[in-house]
Scaffold this motif. Structure first.
Motif, PDB file in Angstrom:
ATOM      1  N   GLN A  38       0.834  -1.203   0.000  1.00 59.18           N
ATOM      2  CA  GLN A  38       0.000   0.000   0.000  1.00 59.18           C
ATOM      3  C   GLN A  38       0.869   1.253   0.000  1.00 59.18           C
ATOM      4  O   GLN A  38       0.579   2.238  -0.690  1.00 59.18           O
ATOM      5  CB  GLN A  38      -0.936  -0.004   1.206  1.00 59.18           C
ATOM      6  N   PHE A  39       1.956   1.184   0.767  1.00 63.30           N
ATOM      7  CA  PHE A  39       2.869   2.329   0.787  1.00 63.30           C
ATOM      8  C   PHE A  39       3.467   2.588  -0.590  1.00 63.30           C
ATOM      9  O   PHE A  39       3.518   3.733  -1.054  1.00 63.30           O
ATOM     10  CB  PHE A  39       3.985   2.111   1.813  1.00 63.30           C
ATOM     11  N   TYR A  40       3.914   1.550  -1.258  1.00 59.16           N
ATOM     12  CA  TYR A  40       4.552   1.756  -2.563  1.00 59.16           C
ATOM     13  C   TYR A  40       3.541   2.265  -3.600  1.00 59.16           C
ATOM     14  O   TYR A  40       3.897   2.991  -4.523  1.00 59.16           O
ATOM     15  CB  TYR A  40       5.245   0.476  -3.037  1.00 59.16           C
ATOM     16  N   LYS A  41       2.290   1.882  -3.411  1.00 61.50           N
ATOM     17  CA  LYS A  41       1.252   2.452  -4.281  1.00 61.50           C
ATOM     18  C   LYS A  41       1.088   3.948  -3.999  1.00 61.50           C
ATOM     19  O   LYS A  41       1.048   4.770  -4.910  1.00 61.50           O
ATOM     20  CB  LYS A  41      -0.074   1.721  -4.052  1.00 61.50           C
ATOM     21  N   SER A  42       0.984   4.275  -2.724  1.00 58.16           N
ATOM     22  CA  SER A  42       0.740   5.674  -2.357  1.00 58.16           C
ATOM     23  C   SER A  42       1.949   6.550  -2.633  1.00 58.16           C
ATOM     24  O   SER A  42       1.817   7.686  -3.094  1.00 58.16           O
ATOM     25  CB  SER A  42       0.386   5.768  -0.869  1.00 58.16           C
ATOM     26  N   ALA A  43       3.107   6.041  -2.317  1.00 60.74           N
ATOM     27  CA  ALA A  43       4.313   6.860  -2.390  1.00 60.74           C
ATOM     28  C   ALA A  43       4.819   7.027  -3.811  1.00 60.74           C
ATOM     29  O   ALA A  43       5.293   8.102  -4.191  1.00 60.74           O
ATOM     30  CB  ALA A  43       5.412   6.250  -1.523  1.00 60.74           C
TER      31      ALA A  43
ATOM     32  N   LYS B 112       5.740  13.528  -2.261  1.00 60.49           N
ATOM     33  CA  LYS B 112       4.671  12.530  -2.304  1.00 60.49           C
ATOM     34  C   LYS B 112       5.017  11.322  -1.441  1.00 60.49           C
ATOM     35  O   LYS B 112       4.169  10.799  -0.713  1.00 60.49           O
ATOM     36  CB  LYS B 112       4.419  12.098  -3.751  1.00 60.49           C
ATOM     37  N   ALA B 113       6.251  10.886  -1.521  1.00 60.32           N
ATOM     38  CA  ALA B 113       6.666   9.729  -0.732  1.00 60.32           C
ATOM     39  C   ALA B 113       6.608  10.043   0.764  1.00 60.32           C
ATOM     40  O   ALA B 113       6.222   9.203   1.580  1.00 60.32           O
ATOM     41  CB  ALA B 113       8.081   9.297  -1.135  1.00 60.32           C
ATOM     42  N   VAL B 114       6.973  11.254   1.107  1.00 65.57           N
ATOM     43  CA  VAL B 114       6.929  11.651   2.518  1.00 65.57           C
ATOM     44  C   VAL B 114       5.482  11.739   2.990  1.00 65.57           C
ATOM     45  O   VAL B 114       5.147  11.313   4.098  1.00 65.57           O
ATOM     46  CB  VAL B 114       7.673  12.989   2.720  1.00 65.57           C
ATOM     47  N   SER B 115       4.622  12.253   2.132  1.00 62.37           N
ATOM     48  CA  SER B 115       3.216  12.352   2.533  1.00 62.37           C
ATOM     49  C   SER B 115       2.603  10.968   2.714  1.00 62.37           C
ATOM     50  O   SER B 115       1.631  10.803   3.445  1.00 62.37           O
ATOM     51  CB  SER B 115       2.420  13.155   1.505  1.00 62.37           C
ATOM     52  N   ALA B 116       3.180   9.965   2.077  1.00 61.72           N
ATOM     53  CA  ALA B 116       2.681   8.600   2.216  1.00 61.72           C
ATOM     54  C   ALA B 116       3.274   7.884   3.425  1.00 61.72           C
ATOM     55  O   ALA B 116       2.872   6.767   3.739  1.00 61.72           O
ATOM     56  CB  ALA B 116       2.986   7.803   0.945  1.00 61.72           C
ATOM     57  N   GLY B 117       4.240   8.519   4.079  1.00 63.02           N
ATOM     58  CA  GLY B 117       4.806   7.894   5.277  1.00 63.02           C
ATOM     59  C   GLY B 117       6.294   7.636   5.226  1.00 63.02           C
ATOM     60  O   GLY B 117       6.862   7.101   6.172  1.00 63.02           O
TER      61      GLY B 117
END
Lengths: 161, 161
Positions: A38-43, B112-117
């Motif tokens: 899920q993280f790799y999708k979002s990020a 974007k990656a930071v906003s995803a965690g």
């Protein structure tokens, strides 16, 4: 035709091996692989192309562990897998990145890598490992990296979540 | 130089980001990267597409450390780099696999990656890092993996060995 290139009686030549795909496999401490996907999708905007899970075995598990999730990212494929004690034949020490190399001739590829200085670990096994097509062996290179030598992936999408 | 970047005046929406390449970068304890490249050629038939080395700085070094060697393997690209204390801005803890993601918009991708965690580590730097096109930032994901967010590679072959 002439047979100029045939060499008899000498040491056996190492076979030519061709590889069809290279896929980094990210090992994640179980059961976090699903979260990692899920993280790799979002990020990064990764797109999940398939997922294979272990049979759910333990009552306390809320969800089965991820054997392999296949993500498409920037024209490449990465695999994300849960790693837990005794849960997988491809476990490495702790978590870490493993490099999956797909080839039609697993044994020849391992033999060539070993002749170059790699160390084969374990036997070539059959099974639904890491989206491989059925056969997989493991070679550790002299620099600490683990390479899975696999028959080409297929059927990965069959178990898509 | 061209006009300066527009200063943002408030919270911005997370931009859509596209990535043009994903390259696993294998960190090898210096000065073994050159040997590792030779191994990957011998073991897997990898083809070296370019190599960038550090300026030779120390008399005791027989050869300069490898900043990044680019290998083509199974339709993918992997990078192999020497890691030594104080020798590189992209050093990770010990050796390990880092995932290089190329994009035209390094800052947006990091945001974007930071906003995803993810957690950004250090500043975006300019320089000849890992065959990147000039700008590179680092994001550590919640699962321990380090992603280098780089502008697209170019000029890698200029220093080809």
């Amino acid at each position: 035709m002439a047979q100029e290139e045939v060499q008899n009686g000498g040491p056996e030549k190492v076979a030519e091996v061709s590889f069809t795909a290279l896929k980094p496999q990210l090992m994640v401490e179980a059961p976090k692989a699903a979260d990692a996907v899920q993280f790799y999708k979002s990020a990064f905007g990764a797109v999940e192309a398939g997922r294979t899970v272990y049979p759910k075995r333990k009552a306390e598990q809320e969800q089965p562990h991820v054997l392999s999730a296949q993500l498409e990212l920037a024209g490449s494929t990465i695999l994300v897998s849960d790693i837990a004690d005794n849960s997988t034949p491809v476990k490495t020490e702790g978590t870490g990145c493993v490099l999956c190399l797909e080839t039609e001739d697993v044994e020849a590829a391992i033999a060539k890598a070993v002749s170059a200085g790699g160390v084969a670990e374990g036997e070539v096994t059959e099974g639904d490992v890491a989206c491989c097509g059925g056969r997989v062996g493991k070679v550790k290179d002299p620099y600490g990296y683990v390479w899975l030598i696999c028959s080409p992936a297929k059927k990965c999408g069959d178990a898509e979540a």
